[in-house]
Scaffold this motif. Structure first.
Motif, PDB file in Angstrom:
ATOM      1  N   ILE A 256       6.242  -1.077   5.867  1.00 19.72           N
ATOM      2  CA  ILE A 256       7.420  -0.352   6.547  1.00 19.72           C
ATOM      3  C   ILE A 256       7.839   0.807   5.349  1.00 19.72           C
ATOM      4  O   ILE A 256       7.599   0.484   4.354  1.00 19.72           O
ATOM      5  CB  ILE A 256       8.935  -1.105   6.919  1.00 19.72           C
ATOM      6  CG1 ILE A 256       9.071  -2.036   5.778  1.00 19.72           C
ATOM      7  CG2 ILE A 256       8.456  -2.188   8.009  1.00 19.72           C
ATOM      8  CD1 ILE A 256      10.525  -2.712   5.820  1.00 19.72           C
ATOM      9  N   HIS A 257       8.108   1.877   6.113  1.00 13.81           N
ATOM     10  CA  HIS A 257       8.775   2.916   5.273  1.00 13.81           C
ATOM     11  C   HIS A 257      10.278   2.875   5.478  1.00 13.81           C
ATOM     12  O   HIS A 257      10.769   3.408   6.417  1.00 13.81           O
ATOM     13  CB  HIS A 257       8.264   4.425   5.659  1.00 13.81           C
ATOM     14  CG  HIS A 257       6.865   4.523   5.456  1.00 13.81           C
ATOM     15  ND1 HIS A 257       6.088   5.379   5.790  1.00 13.81           N
ATOM     16  CD2 HIS A 257       6.023   3.570   4.675  1.00 13.81           C
ATOM     17  CE1 HIS A 257       4.838   5.280   5.526  1.00 13.81           C
ATOM     18  NE2 HIS A 257       4.722   4.206   4.960  1.00 13.81           N
ATOM     19  N   ARG A 280       4.228  -4.930   3.101  1.00  9.53           N
ATOM     20  CA  ARG A 280       4.776  -4.095   1.976  1.00  9.53           C
ATOM     21  C   ARG A 280       5.929  -2.820   2.260  1.00  9.53           C
ATOM     22  O   ARG A 280       6.046  -2.733   3.604  1.00  9.53           O
ATOM     23  CB  ARG A 280       3.286  -3.085   1.979  1.00  9.53           C
ATOM     24  CG  ARG A 280       2.020  -3.509   1.650  1.00  9.53           C
ATOM     25  CD  ARG A 280       0.889  -2.610   1.754  1.00  9.53           C
ATOM     26  NE  ARG A 280      -0.307  -3.493   1.795  1.00  9.53           N
ATOM     27  CZ  ARG A 280      -0.937  -3.808   0.628  1.00  9.53           C
ATOM     28  NH1 ARG A 280      -0.549  -3.578  -0.526  1.00  9.53           N
ATOM     29  NH2 ARG A 280      -1.871  -4.519   0.941  1.00  9.53           N
ATOM     30  N   ILE A 281       6.306  -2.615   1.423  1.00  5.95           N
ATOM     31  CA  ILE A 281       7.572  -1.757   1.404  1.00  5.95           C
ATOM     32  C   ILE A 281       7.427  -0.545   0.681  1.00  5.95           C
ATOM     33  O   ILE A 281       7.166  -0.477  -0.483  1.00  5.95           O
ATOM     34  CB  ILE A 281       9.061  -2.396   1.018  1.00  5.95           C
ATOM     35  CG1 ILE A 281       8.883  -4.052   1.322  1.00  5.95           C
ATOM     36  CG2 ILE A 281      10.174  -1.643   1.277  1.00  5.95           C
ATOM     37  CD1 ILE A 281       9.203  -4.442   2.702  1.00  5.95           C
ATOM     38  N   TRP A 282       7.904   0.575   1.480  1.00  5.22           N
ATOM     39  CA  TRP A 282       8.002   2.029   0.681  1.00  5.22           C
ATOM     40  C   TRP A 282       9.541   2.394   0.873  1.00  5.22           C
ATOM     41  O   TRP A 282       9.960   2.688   2.130  1.00  5.22           O
ATOM     42  CB  TRP A 282       6.917   2.928   1.464  1.00  5.22           C
ATOM     43  CG  TRP A 282       6.456   4.285   0.774  1.00  5.22           C
ATOM     44  CD1 TRP A 282       5.846   4.127  -0.449  1.00  5.22           C
ATOM     45  CD2 TRP A 282       6.886   5.596   1.026  1.00  5.22           C
ATOM     46  NE1 TRP A 282       5.554   5.528  -0.840  1.00  5.22           N
ATOM     47  CE2 TRP A 282       6.285   6.287  -0.029  1.00  5.22           C
ATOM     48  CE3 TRP A 282       7.527   6.293   2.285  1.00  5.22           C
ATOM     49  CZ2 TRP A 282       6.389   7.753   0.119  1.00  5.22           C
ATOM     50  CZ3 TRP A 282       7.333   7.471   2.085  1.00  5.22           C
ATOM     51  CH2 TRP A 282       6.924   8.327   1.337  1.00  5.22           C
ATOM     52  N   MET A 283      10.234   2.277  -0.264  1.00  3.02           N
ATOM     53  CA  MET A 283      11.575   2.491   0.028  1.00  3.02           C
ATOM     54  C   MET A 283      11.990   3.924  -0.237  1.00  3.02           C
ATOM     55  O   MET A 283      11.767   4.543  -1.057  1.00  3.02           O
ATOM     56  CB  MET A 283      12.145   1.690  -1.280  1.00  3.02           C
ATOM     57  CG  MET A 283      12.053   0.033  -1.385  1.00  3.02           C
ATOM     58  SD  MET A 283      12.810  -0.618  -2.601  1.00  3.02           S
ATOM     59  CE  MET A 283      12.034   0.190  -4.101  1.00  3.02           C
ATOM     60  N   ARG A 314       7.458  -0.492  -3.660  1.00  2.24           N
ATOM     61  CA  ARG A 314       7.586   0.755  -4.261  1.00  2.24           C
ATOM     62  C   ARG A 314       8.698   1.756  -3.883  1.00  2.24           C
ATOM     63  O   ARG A 314       8.913   1.723  -2.602  1.00  2.24           O
ATOM     64  CB  ARG A 314       6.443   1.468  -5.040  1.00  2.24           C
ATOM     65  CG  ARG A 314       5.483   2.128  -3.700  1.00  2.24           C
ATOM     66  CD  ARG A 314       4.786   1.202  -2.939  1.00  2.24           C
ATOM     67  NE  ARG A 314       3.932   1.882  -2.152  1.00  2.24           N
ATOM     68  CZ  ARG A 314       3.465   1.579  -0.959  1.00  2.24           C
ATOM     69  NH1 ARG A 314       4.225   0.580  -0.131  1.00  2.24           N
ATOM     70  NH2 ARG A 314       2.755   2.073   0.039  1.00  2.24           N
ATOM     71  N   TYR A 315       9.152   2.709  -4.841  1.00  5.50           N
ATOM     72  CA  TYR A 315      10.045   3.910  -4.578  1.00  5.50           C
ATOM     73  C   TYR A 315       9.043   4.737  -3.617  1.00  5.50           C
ATOM     74  O   TYR A 315       7.995   5.220  -3.833  1.00  5.50           O
ATOM     75  CB  TYR A 315      10.576   4.561  -5.477  1.00  5.50           C
ATOM     76  CG  TYR A 315      11.684   3.856  -5.886  1.00  5.50           C
ATOM     77  CD1 TYR A 315      12.999   3.795  -5.136  1.00  5.50           C
ATOM     78  CD2 TYR A 315      11.828   3.160  -7.209  1.00  5.50           C
ATOM     79  CE1 TYR A 315      14.021   3.062  -5.731  1.00  5.50           C
ATOM     80  CE2 TYR A 315      12.914   2.385  -7.660  1.00  5.50           C
ATOM     81  CZ  TYR A 315      13.917   2.336  -6.843  1.00  5.50           C
ATOM     82  OH  TYR A 315      15.001   1.797  -7.368  1.00  5.50           O
ATOM     83  N   GLY A 316       9.668   5.238  -2.382  1.00 10.04           N
ATOM     84  CA  GLY A 316       9.024   6.478  -1.556  1.00 10.04           C
ATOM     85  C   GLY A 316       9.788   7.565  -1.530  1.00 10.04           C
ATOM     86  O   GLY A 316      10.312   7.818  -2.649  1.00 10.04           O
TER      87      GLY A 316
END
Ligand code: ZN
Length: 587
Positions: A256-257, A280-283, A314-316
């Motif tokens: 997810i974004h 997975r995470i794109w924050m 991770r940071y997005g």
């Protein structure tokens, strides 16, 4: 003859050599109908996975044999359809989890519905926990028609504490209406606030002057109750996250974004340390946090604890907002709303200093973007109305000139209503159109009343975006807004983009059918494009040897079924980073 024998022996040795040097896979999927999202090959039969990576994409099942060792798990797909795992480019994960484990009253406008939903939540949260929120009556409100939206309707349903008291004896409740103008406290909450027999300002009384539990916004009575609400425990918040992760895995979503707060970042870390983070995470932190993140030593693409480049957590991009939303007549337009002739929509705090958000300050947003870029972040900015989108493209154009390069990875989020002249600008700037297809199925009930037929031609205009060379990225906006509930399961988004109808198939033939796109285009916007949008295009998003193993298995081939049946598909299996995180039971 002798020559032939030598040759045969050499061949045998060669084979033996090949079979003992082929590394055995941890997981083999065979007998599948596998759509790789690559051109060569576009289709495959089998996949071999070692650790978290795809090691082979095979077009014959027998070729998979040499990857199978004693500890290899072999899954027979039975001819089922597999695709690169779905990536959802727009979620509000913590709200989604809170909605699963909390009250969701958007569609509730009667006593039985209220009681049923509150009782469900009492079973989840445990004794003594507060139950808050709910947003009752949202769909009742919009069912009245846009013209009546916001007006007081005499027959509007109003709840009473009596209808929930017996199921909430151990749980204080403070529920809210969709517009947060009215609240319902149960007897347990009134008692805890010392209001059970009080007649404080803001409390609605019945004919016998007893409190009904209804309390008006901004009143002393509401403040009294709010002051004593016990915040959710960390464990309860983690349980909400767990419920969200379960739903994502069941829906075939591998990444997810997300729009992520500081507190939620900590929770993601905790879940990852526990081995529970199955997606997975794109924050995406708020646009205003660029300087703060830089000071913390963070930049886009790095893990929040190790500060190393990471593909899992991770940071997005930084998430900004230019205007309001359609659901509340807040999206910004050049011409006023057709049903509210004085209303052009409004700005947001990133684009205005005006308390009413009517006077723009675009420099504010430009400066925030510059700070973010200096810290290594691209921006993803919410823009919904045609003026919101145009102003955002103007801002990006200015930035492109300043930076002297195109804006890879920068996005216009929602891009919901676009003027004809703005379509080509996405490609010119290399800006991604991050769109939410399911909004079509839900919003079409009032779109034409609000902005009339002509402007609707540029609404959710995915075909025009594609024809103009824009890159599409699909996101759900799960779980929705105060005005609407948005589904996250991919079948809803693909159905909406391909059929452009409600869930009941209305209108026949689709709403502005010239904007329909194909299933292939929808899959692309849901997989490889979203990997590219998170700067991970070489690592994920398609099924190719060397890429990370994120795979979703469906029970039907989306490319072969009648598009009318898209809503009937099921997710059978979800694989994230080489691990099976979901398998549908009873299949
Ligand atoms: Zn959103």
């Amino acid at each position: 003859m002798r020559k032939l024998m030598v040759w045969a022996a050499a061949l045998a040795v060669g084979f033996a050599f090949a079979s003992c040097t082929t590394e055995k896979a941890d997981l083999v999927l065979r007998n599948g109908d596998i759509y790789t999202m690559e051109t060569n090959p576009a289709w495959a039969k089998a996949l071999a996975i070692s650790g978290n990576k795809i090691v082979a994409v095979l077009d014959r099942d027998q070729d998979a044999d040499r990857y199978i060792g004693p500890s290899t798990r072999v899954i027979d797909l039975g001819g089922r359809f597999a695709v690169p795992g779905f990536i959802d480019a727009h979620t509000h994960f913590n709200s989604a989890g809170a909605l699963i484990n909390g009250v969701n009253l958007l569609t509730v406008a009667d006593d039985q519905g209220l009681r049923r939903e509150v009782a469900r939540v009492v079973n989840i949260v445990g004794e003594g926990e507060w139950i808050t929120g709910g947003l009752w009556g949202a769909y009742e409100e919009w069912a009245l028609g846009a013209a009546a939206a916001g007006e007081k309707k005499k027959a509007r349903w109003e709840p009473d504490r009596k209808s929930i008291d017996d199921v909430t004896a151990n749980n204080p409740c403070l529920l809210s209406s969709f517009d947060s103008k009215l609240f319902l406290a149960n007897t347990t909450a009134l008692r805890a606030a010392g209001l059970e027999d009080a007649r404080l300002e803001g409390m609605k009384l019945d004919a016998r002057r007893a409190p009904t539990g209804l309390i008006y916004a901004g009143s002393p009575a509401l403040r009294r109750i709010r002051d004593i609400i016990k915040p959710k425990s960390e464990e309860r918040l983690l349980n909400e996250n767990r419920a969200g992760l379960k739903k994502l895995a069941e829906s075939g979503i591998v990444e997810i974004h997300d729009i992520t707060s500081k507190e939620q970042t900590e929770r993601f870390l905790k879940l990852q340390q526990n081995g529970e983070l199955t997606c997975r995470i794109w924050m995406r932190p708020d646009l205003s946090r660029g300087a703060e993140l830089q000071e913390m030593g963070m930049t886009m693409g790095v893990h929040p604890a190790t500060r190393q480049r990471d593909h899992y957590l991770r940071y997005g991009a930084l998430k900004g907002y230019i205007d309001g939303i359609m659901g509340t007549h807040g999206a910004l337009f050049f011409e006023p709303y057709s049903d509210q002739p004085d209303n052009y929509g409004h700005y947001r705090t990133h684009t205005s200093d005006d308390p009413k958000l009517l006077a723009p300050n675009m420099k504010k947003m430009e400066d925030l973007i510059r700070v973010g870029v200096k810290a290594g972040f691209v921006t993803n900015v919410h823009a919904i109305g045609d003026k919101g989108v145009a102003l955002m493209l103007d801002t990006y154009e200015k930035l492109m000139q300043e930076m002297g390069k195109t804006l890879e990875g920068f996005r216009v989020i929602h891009a919901q209503v676009i003027r004809p002249e703005d379509f080509p600008r996405f490609q010119k700037l290399h800006v991604i159109a991050e769109v939410n297809p399911y909004h079509i199925s839900d919003d079409m009930r009032w779109m034409e009343e609000r902005i009339a037929h002509e402007r609707c031609k540029g609404a959710y205009a995915f075909k025009s975006l594609l024809d103009n060379g824009a890159m599409l990225s699909f996101g759900s906006d799960w779980p929705g807004t105060s005005a609407a509930e948005y589904h996250m399961h991919p079948k809803y988004l693909i159905h909406a983009a391909v059929n452009r109808t409600t869930l009941n198939g209305q209108p026949e033939g689709g709403w502005f059918p010239e904007q329909k796109i194909s299933v292939e285009e929808a899959l692309k916007a849901y997989t490889i494009n979203n990997a590219i949008a998170a700067f991970d295009g070489d690592a994920r998003g398609s099924l190719k040897a060397g890429k990370l193993a994120d795979i979703t298995v469906l029970d039907q081939n989306l490319l072969k079924i009648d598009p009318k049946d898209i809503l009937k598909i099921n997710v059978d299996m979800t694989i994230v980073d080489g691990k099976v995180v979901f398998e549908r039971a009873g299949r």
